[in-house]
Design a protein around this motif. Structure first.
Motif, PDB file in Angstrom:
ATOM      1  N   ASN A 130      -6.361  13.711   2.126  1.00  0.00           N
ATOM      2  CA  ASN A 130      -5.153  14.392   1.658  1.00  0.00           C
ATOM      3  C   ASN A 130      -3.942  13.479   1.584  1.00  0.00           C
ATOM      4  N   LEU A 131      -4.159  12.185   1.791  1.00  0.00           N
ATOM      5  CA  LEU A 131      -3.064  11.215   1.692  1.00  0.00           C
ATOM      6  C   LEU A 131      -3.464  10.157   0.661  1.00  0.00           C
ATOM      7  N   PRO A 132      -3.284  10.443  -0.627  1.00  0.00           N
ATOM      8  CA  PRO A 132      -3.710   9.499  -1.673  1.00  0.00           C
ATOM      9  C   PRO A 132      -3.048   8.133  -1.508  1.00  0.00           C
ATOM     10  N   ALA A 133      -3.834   7.090  -1.667  1.00  0.00           N
ATOM     11  CA  ALA A 133      -3.335   5.734  -1.454  1.00  0.00           C
ATOM     12  C   ALA A 133      -3.482   4.895  -2.717  1.00  0.00           C
ATOM     13  N   THR A 134      -2.527   3.986  -2.905  1.00  0.00           N
ATOM     14  CA  THR A 134      -2.546   3.009  -3.992  1.00  0.00           C
ATOM     15  C   THR A 134      -2.278   1.648  -3.385  1.00  0.00           C
ATOM     16  N   TRP A 135      -2.931   0.615  -3.929  1.00  0.00           N
ATOM     17  CA  TRP A 135      -2.815  -0.720  -3.335  1.00  0.00           C
ATOM     18  C   TRP A 135      -2.623  -1.780  -4.403  1.00  0.00           C
ATOM     19  N   THR A 136      -1.881  -2.825  -4.073  1.00  0.00           N
ATOM     20  CA  THR A 136      -1.831  -4.020  -4.908  1.00  0.00           C
ATOM     21  C   THR A 136      -1.545  -5.234  -4.032  1.00  0.00           C
ATOM     22  N   LEU A 137      -1.954  -6.371  -4.487  1.00  0.00           N
ATOM     23  CA  LEU A 137      -1.618  -7.625  -3.832  1.00  0.00           C
ATOM     24  C   LEU A 137      -0.416  -8.210  -4.550  1.00  0.00           C
ATOM     25  N   ALA A 138       0.651  -8.472  -3.825  1.00  0.00           N
ATOM     26  CA  ALA A 138       1.877  -9.026  -4.398  1.00  0.00           C
ATOM     27  C   ALA A 138       2.235 -10.307  -3.647  1.00  0.00           C
ATOM     28  N   TRP A 139       3.408 -10.866  -3.932  1.00  0.00           N
ATOM     29  CA  TRP A 139       3.798 -12.142  -3.353  1.00  0.00           C
ATOM     30  C   TRP A 139       5.257 -12.134  -2.932  1.00  0.00           C
ATOM     31  N   PHE A 140       5.506 -12.674  -1.759  1.00  0.00           N
ATOM     32  CA  PHE A 140       6.884 -12.892  -1.296  1.00  0.00           C
ATOM     33  C   PHE A 140       7.394 -14.210  -1.873  1.00  0.00           C
ATOM     34  N   GLY A 162     -10.507   1.909   1.127  1.00  0.00           N
ATOM     35  CA  GLY A 162     -11.451   2.915   0.670  1.00  0.00           C
ATOM     36  C   GLY A 162     -12.069   3.697   1.823  1.00  0.00           C
ATOM     37  N   GLU A 163     -12.436   3.000   2.886  1.00  0.00           N
ATOM     38  CA  GLU A 163     -12.995   3.677   4.058  1.00  0.00           C
ATOM     39  C   GLU A 163     -11.947   4.544   4.740  1.00  0.00           C
ATOM     40  N   TRP A 164     -10.721   4.025   4.805  1.00  0.00           N
ATOM     41  CA  TRP A 164      -9.626   4.810   5.390  1.00  0.00           C
ATOM     42  C   TRP A 164      -9.372   6.067   4.567  1.00  0.00           C
ATOM     43  N   GLN A 165      -9.420   5.934   3.228  1.00  0.00           N
ATOM     44  CA  GLN A 165      -9.159   7.076   2.355  1.00  0.00           C
ATOM     45  C   GLN A 165     -10.163   8.202   2.581  1.00  0.00           C
ATOM     46  N   GLU A 166     -11.395   7.847   2.902  1.00  0.00           N
ATOM     47  CA  GLU A 166     -12.391   8.873   3.199  1.00  0.00           C
ATOM     48  C   GLU A 166     -12.026   9.654   4.454  1.00  0.00           C
ATOM     49  N   ILE A 171       0.848  -1.187   0.000  1.00  0.00           N
ATOM     50  CA  ILE A 171       0.000   0.000   0.000  1.00  0.00           C
ATOM     51  C   ILE A 171       0.882   1.235   0.000  1.00  0.00           C
ATOM     52  N   ASN A 172       0.684   2.106  -0.968  1.00  0.00           N
ATOM     53  CA  ASN A 172       1.413   3.370  -0.967  1.00  0.00           C
ATOM     54  C   ASN A 172       0.535   4.476  -0.393  1.00  0.00           C
ATOM     55  N   ILE A 173       1.077   5.223   0.550  1.00  0.00           N
ATOM     56  CA  ILE A 173       0.443   6.434   1.072  1.00  0.00           C
ATOM     57  C   ILE A 173       1.344   7.590   0.680  1.00  0.00           C
ATOM     58  N   ASP A 174       0.847   8.482  -0.135  1.00  0.00           N
ATOM     59  CA  ASP A 174       1.672   9.569  -0.662  1.00  0.00           C
ATOM     60  C   ASP A 174       1.883  10.632   0.414  1.00  0.00           C
ATOM     61  N   ILE A 175       3.073  10.619   1.024  1.00  0.00           N
ATOM     62  CA  ILE A 175       3.398  11.515   2.142  1.00  0.00           C
ATOM     63  C   ILE A 175       4.554  12.424   1.741  1.00  0.00           C
ATOM     64  N   LYS A 176       4.377  13.715   1.848  1.00  0.00           N
ATOM     65  CA  LYS A 176       5.466  14.646   1.539  1.00  0.00           C
ATOM     66  C   LYS A 176       6.614  14.441   2.513  1.00  0.00           C
ATOM     67  N   ASP A 177       7.822  14.593   1.990  1.00  0.00           N
ATOM     68  CA  ASP A 177       9.016  14.285   2.783  1.00  0.00           C
ATOM     69  C   ASP A 177       9.450  15.489   3.613  1.00  0.00           C
ATOM     70  N   ASN A 178       8.644  15.823   4.612  1.00  0.00           N
ATOM     71  CA  ASN A 178       9.052  16.806   5.610  1.00  0.00           C
ATOM     72  C   ASN A 178       8.578  16.304   6.962  1.00  0.00           C
ATOM     73  N   HIS A 179       9.082  16.893   8.014  1.00  0.00           N
ATOM     74  CA  HIS A 179       8.834  16.364   9.355  1.00  0.00           C
ATOM     75  C   HIS A 179       7.361  16.469   9.753  1.00  0.00           C
ATOM     76  N   GLU A 180       6.707  17.560   9.370  1.00  0.00           N
ATOM     77  CA  GLU A 180       5.308  17.738   9.751  1.00  0.00           C
ATOM     78  C   GLU A 180       4.413  16.712   9.068  1.00  0.00           C
ATOM     79  N   GLU A 181       4.602  16.537   7.761  1.00  0.00           N
ATOM     80  CA  GLU A 181       3.768  15.586   7.028  1.00  0.00           C
ATOM     81  C   GLU A 181       4.073  14.150   7.422  1.00  0.00           C
ATOM     82  N   ALA A 182       5.328  13.890   7.776  1.00  0.00           N
ATOM     83  CA  ALA A 182       5.677  12.548   8.235  1.00  0.00           C
ATOM     84  C   ALA A 182       4.926  12.208   9.525  1.00  0.00           C
TER      85      ALA A 182
END
Length: 263
Positions: free
Chosen positions: A253-263, A245-249, A184-195
Motif C-alpha cells: 500500500n506504499l507505492p515506490a519509485t526509484w532512480t539512480l542520480a548523482w550529487f 522490489g522485495e520491500w514493496q511486496e 526513492i519515492n514512497i507515496d505516503i498520504k500527508d496525515n499523521h496516521e499514514e506518516a
C-alpha cells in the motif's frame, strides 16, 4: 487505522519488530548508509521518517521541497505560512498555541510540532542544501552523527512531486561531486496516521538496503565503497532495485519509485 502496510491486520505483519521500530533500539555498530528524508514542508512525513531512522541509529537529515512551509489554518483558504531555514519549530508551536490551542491540538499540529522541535531546530529546504558542505551547528539534531559531511547515500521522498523536485534539482546542480545517490519515492498520504506507517516502512527499507550495502562493502573493500565512486558502489547499485522490489511486496500500500542520480 485498520491497515498498516496493505494487509488486513496491522503493522505487525511487517518483518521488522514493531517494538524496536516504535522507539530507540540498541546500536549494533558497523557500517551504516546515510539517509535523507524529504516531503513538502519538512513537517510531517519527512520528520516522522527522520525520527524513526535516527532512533534506529541511522545517520539522517531531512528537508522540504516547497517554496514555503504551509500548515493547516482555521480554513482551507487561511493556511499558516512560514519561511524555510528562518523559522524554528518551537516558534511555530508557540504561535499556534497562542492563536487557537483547542484547534491546533485537535488537528494534531501541536503534537507534531512538539515532536519536531525535539528532533532539530527548524524546517530546511532541499534546494538550499549545500551538498557536501559540513553541517555546522547541527550537532544537536537527531541522527547528526555520520551526517557531518553533508552527504547522503539514500534520499527518500514522500510523494511524487517531491521526488520530481529532488531529481530536477540534482540535474540542475550538474553532479559536482560525481557521487551516486539513490532517490526513492514512497507515496505516503500527508496525515499523521499514514506518516507513522511510512516511518516504519522507511526503517524496514533502510535495514534491507544497509544489509546489502554491508555485504558489498565487505566484498569490494571499505576504501572503495566509502569513496562513493561509481566503480566502488556498482555492485550495490545493481542490487538496490531487487531490494526495493522485495520491500514493496511487504508494503504493497506504499507505492515506490526509484532512480539512480548523482550529487
Amino acid at each position: 487505522m485498520d491497515t498498516a502496510n496493505g494487509n488486513a491486520t496491522s503493522a505487525s505483519a511487517a518483518p521488522a519488530a514493531p517494538a524496536q521500530q516504535n522507539g530507540h533500539r540498541e546500536d549494533p555498530g558497523g557500517f551504516k548508509l546515510k539517509f535523507c528524508t524529504v516531503c513538502a514542508s519538512n513537517q510531517n512525513r519527512s520528520m516522522e521518517g527522520h525520527l524513526r531512522l535516527a532512533l534506529a541509529n541511522y545517520p539522517v537529515i531531512s528537508f522540504g521541497t516547497g517554496s514555503l512551509v504551509r500548515l493547516p489554518g482555521p480554513s482551507i483558504t487561511q493556511p499558516n505560512v512560514y519561511k524555510f531555514n528562518e523559522t524554528s519549530y518551537d516558534s511555530i508551536y508557540r504561535e499556534l498555541e497562542a492563536k487557537d490551542p483547542r484547534l491546533y491540538r485537535a488537528n494534531g499540529l501541536l503534537n507534531m510540532l512538539g515532536r519536531n522541535r525535539n528532533i532539530k531546530w527548524g524546517p530546511e529546504r532541499w534546494q538550499d542544501w549545500q551538498i557536501g558542505m559540513p553541517r555546522v551547528k547541527k550537532e544537536t539534531d537527531k541522527g547528526f552523527e555520520g551526517m557531518e559531511g553533508g552527504v547522503a547515500d539514500i534520499v527518500i521522498t514522500c510523494e511524487e512531486r517531491c521526488w520530481d523536485a529532488v531529481i530536477d534539482d540534482l540535474l540542475n546542480r550538474g553532479s559536482p561531486l560525481n557521487r551516486a545517490v539513490h532517490v526513492i519515492n514512497i507515496d505516503i498520504k500527508d496525515n499523521h496516521e499514514e506518516a507513522s506507517v511510512g516511518g516504519r516502512a522507511m526503517v524496514d527499507l533502510a535495514d534491507s538496503l544497509n544489509k546489502v550495502a554491508r555485504e558489498e562493502r565487505d566484498r569490494v573493500g571499505a576504501a572503495a565503497f566509502d569513496s562513493g565512486s561509481g566503480a566502488g558502489r556498482a555492485s550495490f547499485d545493481e542490487r538496490v532495485p531487487e531490494v526495493i522490489g522485495e520491500w514493496q511486496e511487504r508494503w504493497p500500500n506504499l507505492p515506490a519509485t526509484w532512480t539512480l542520480a548523482w550529487f
